[in-house]
Design an enzyme around this catalytic site. Structure first.
Site: not given
Length: 150
Positions: A33, A103
């Site tokens: 990502c 995240c």
């Protein structure tokens, strides 16, 4: 998509920057990502994290997760900080969208990497670091969303 607390930590992040001459430094990123996270820590003689700073290249969730995670570990004993899971970070933020769960995993890993660096520099061992490899690539972290809901 994001709740008010996540937006607050994204728009006004805490502990941004880098500690000069840190006791521990951990960097972690995801080639999948593109998010990159660095966490530096200061630890006192009682094994308490007295300061933590972060630098994050990534989306709002990555920044909010880094900010919250550093807030959470300041004042913690190193052993307790090693128990900080990505789920605890998510809970403290009031939730993240499913596609952004990774995240918080990055923040958890970067903290462990910083503590690993500290332990290596000071000849310390911690149960929470058993089996931890700071250089492990976690390409599968997007698949961890299901595991986090256990």
């Amino acid at each position: 998509m994001y709740n008010d607390k996540v937006m607050e930590y994204f728009m006004n992040p805490h502990n941004v920057g880098e500690i000069e001459n840190p006791d521990g430094k951990g960097t972690y990123g995801s080639p999948v990502c593109g998010d990159m996270m660095q966490i530096t820590i200061s630890v006192d003689d009682n094994d308490v994290i007295t300061d933590a700073k972060f630098k994050t290249f990534g989306c709002g969730s990555a920044i909010a997760s880094s900010s919250m995670a550093t807030d959470m570990i300041i004042g913690m004993k190193v052993e307790d900080a090693l128990e900080l899971s990505n789920q605890k970070i998510i809970d403290e933020l009031g939730g993240l969208p499913a596609v952004k769960i990774h995240c918080s995993v990055l923040a958890e890993h970067a903290i462990k990497a910083a503590i690993y660096d500290y332990a290596q520099k000071h000849g310390k061992t911690y149960k929470g670091l058993e089996g931890f490899d700071p250089n492990e690539e976690e390409d599968h972290h997007h698949d961890m969303e299901d595991e986090d809901e256990e």
